[in-house]
Design a protein around this motif. Structure first.
Motif, PDB file in Angstrom:
ATOM      1  N   LEU A   1      12.422  16.014 -30.714  1.00 27.71           N
ATOM      2  CA  LEU A   1      11.556  17.090 -31.199  1.00 27.71           C
ATOM      3  C   LEU A   1      11.242  16.855 -32.664  1.00 27.71           C
ATOM      4  N   LYS A   2      10.046  17.238 -33.049  1.00 28.11           N
ATOM      5  CA  LYS A   2       9.695  17.266 -34.465  1.00 28.11           C
ATOM      6  C   LYS A   2       9.789  18.724 -34.905  1.00 28.11           C
ATOM      7  N   GLU A   3       9.934  18.930 -36.204  1.00 28.25           N
ATOM      8  CA  GLU A   3      10.028  20.303 -36.713  1.00 28.25           C
ATOM      9  C   GLU A   3       8.830  21.133 -36.288  1.00 28.25           C
ATOM     10  N   SER A   4       7.654  20.499 -36.216  1.00 27.14           N
ATOM     11  CA  SER A   4       6.445  21.237 -35.829  1.00 27.14           C
ATOM     12  C   SER A   4       6.462  21.656 -34.360  1.00 27.14           C
ATOM     13  N   ASP A   5       7.345  21.041 -33.543  1.00 24.69           N
ATOM     14  CA  ASP A   5       7.461  21.395 -32.125  1.00 24.69           C
ATOM     15  C   ASP A   5       8.298  22.646 -31.905  1.00 24.69           C
ATOM     16  N   VAL A   6       9.064  23.061 -32.910  1.00 25.84           N
ATOM     17  CA  VAL A   6      10.039  24.138 -32.753  1.00 25.84           C
ATOM     18  C   VAL A   6       9.431  25.475 -33.160  1.00 25.84           C
ATOM     19  N   THR A   7       9.542  26.443 -32.260  1.00 31.26           N
ATOM     20  CA  THR A   7       9.162  27.816 -32.611  1.00 31.26           C
ATOM     21  C   THR A   7      10.426  28.659 -32.583  1.00 31.26           C
ATOM     22  N   LEU A   8      10.502  29.597 -33.492  1.00 35.50           N
ATOM     23  CA  LEU A   8      11.689  30.439 -33.627  1.00 35.50           C
ATOM     24  C   LEU A   8      11.328  31.893 -33.357  1.00 35.50           C
ATOM     25  N   ASP A   9      12.323  32.634 -32.864  1.00 38.16           N
ATOM     26  CA  ASP A   9      12.216  34.092 -32.869  1.00 38.16           C
ATOM     27  C   ASP A   9      13.494  34.621 -33.512  1.00 38.16           C
ATOM     28  N   SER A  10      13.586  35.916 -33.683  1.00 47.19           N
ATOM     29  CA  SER A  10      14.717  36.487 -34.429  1.00 47.19           C
ATOM     30  C   SER A  10      16.069  36.145 -33.798  1.00 47.19           C
ATOM     31  N   SER A  11      16.097  35.958 -32.486  1.00 45.87           N
ATOM     32  CA  SER A  11      17.377  35.634 -31.830  1.00 45.87           C
ATOM     33  C   SER A  11      17.874  34.235 -32.201  1.00 45.87           C
ATOM     34  N   ASP A  12      16.993  33.378 -32.708  1.00 48.32           N
ATOM     35  CA  ASP A  12      17.402  32.030 -33.109  1.00 48.32           C
ATOM     36  C   ASP A  12      18.133  32.008 -34.449  1.00 48.32           C
ATOM     37  N   LEU A  13      18.120  33.123 -35.169  1.00 47.24           N
ATOM     38  CA  LEU A  13      18.718  33.152 -36.505  1.00 47.24           C
ATOM     39  C   LEU A  13      20.180  33.607 -36.495  1.00 47.24           C
ATOM     40  N   ILE A  14      20.643  34.115 -35.354  1.00 51.36           N
ATOM     41  CA  ILE A  14      22.038  34.540 -35.221  1.00 51.36           C
ATOM     42  C   ILE A  14      22.600  33.955 -33.938  1.00 51.36           C
ATOM     43  N   GLU A  15      23.777  33.381 -34.035  1.00 46.32           N
ATOM     44  CA  GLU A  15      24.453  32.894 -32.831  1.00 46.32           C
ATOM     45  C   GLU A  15      25.890  33.398 -32.844  1.00 46.32           C
ATOM     46  N   TYR A  16      26.247  34.128 -31.799  1.00 48.25           N
ATOM     47  CA  TYR A  16      27.641  34.483 -31.600  1.00 48.25           C
ATOM     48  C   TYR A  16      28.261  33.312 -30.872  1.00 48.25           C
TER      49      TYR A  16
END
Length: 152
Positions: free
Chosen positions: A123-138
C-alpha cells in the motif's frame, strides 16, 4: 511453542502458550471495550474465536467476541510466544494487560500499511483512508493463551 497440552475430555485438547493462568474472573471482549476506563492497564482474562493470526511471526492474534462480534488484538512479545497460523477459527482464552493505543493520523496510516505488508500487500500512503476508529486501538498485551482444539 506448545509448552503444555492436555486432554480436557475426549472432545478437545488445550495448548498453553506463555504463562499458566486461571480463568476464574473472565470478562467478555465487549465488556472490556465498552468499559475501557475500568480495565485499562489491568490484568484481565477474556475469550473468543481466533479470526486472524500474524502471518509473519505469529506475534499477534485477533479474537472475536461470540456475542457482540467485537474484535480485539492480542499482541505478545516477538519470539517469546508464537501463535500457529492454523489457530484461526479455534477458541482461545487469553490472559494479559488491557491497553489502549492512540495513534496520530500519520501513525495510523503507517500501522495500516504495516498490517497490509504482513499479509504480502503493498500500500502507498495515498491508498489508505482513515476514520475515527483507526485512531484508537484497544489491545491486550498477551501473557498467556490457551488455544482449544476440538477433536473428532
Amino acid at each position: 511453542f506448545i509448552l503444555f497440552s492436555c486432554n480436557q475430555n475426549h472432545n478437545q485438547s488445550i495448548s498453553l502458550y506463555g504463562d499458566e493462568f486461571s480463568s476464574d474472573s473472565m470478562q467478555s471482549i465487549s465488556s472490556l471495550i465498552n468499559n475501557a476506563s475500568q480495565f485499562l492497564d489491568k490484568k484481565i482474562v477474556t475469550e473468543g474465536e481466533i479470526v486472524d493470526v500474524c502471518p509473519m511471526k505469529g506475534c499477534w492474534i485477533e479474537i472475536k467476541d461470540s456475542d457482540s462480534g467485537q474484535i480485539i488484538r492480542v499482541k505478545v512479545q516477538d519470539d517469546v510466544i508464537i501463535f500457529p497460523e492454523d489457530s484461526k477459527e479455534k477458541k482461545v482464552i487469553v490472559n494479559g494487560v488491557f491497553t489502549k493505543i492512540e495513534f496520530t493520523e500519520d501513525q495510523a496510516i503507517k500501522w495500516k500499511i504495516h498490517l497490509a505488508e504482513e499479509k504480502g500487500l503493498k500500500l502507498k500512503e495515498s491508498d489508505v483512508t482513515l476514520d475515527s476508529s483507526d485512531l484508537i486501538e484497544y489491545r491486550i498485551k498477551g501473557l498467556g493463551a490457551k488455544i482449544i482444539t476440538e477433536l473428532n
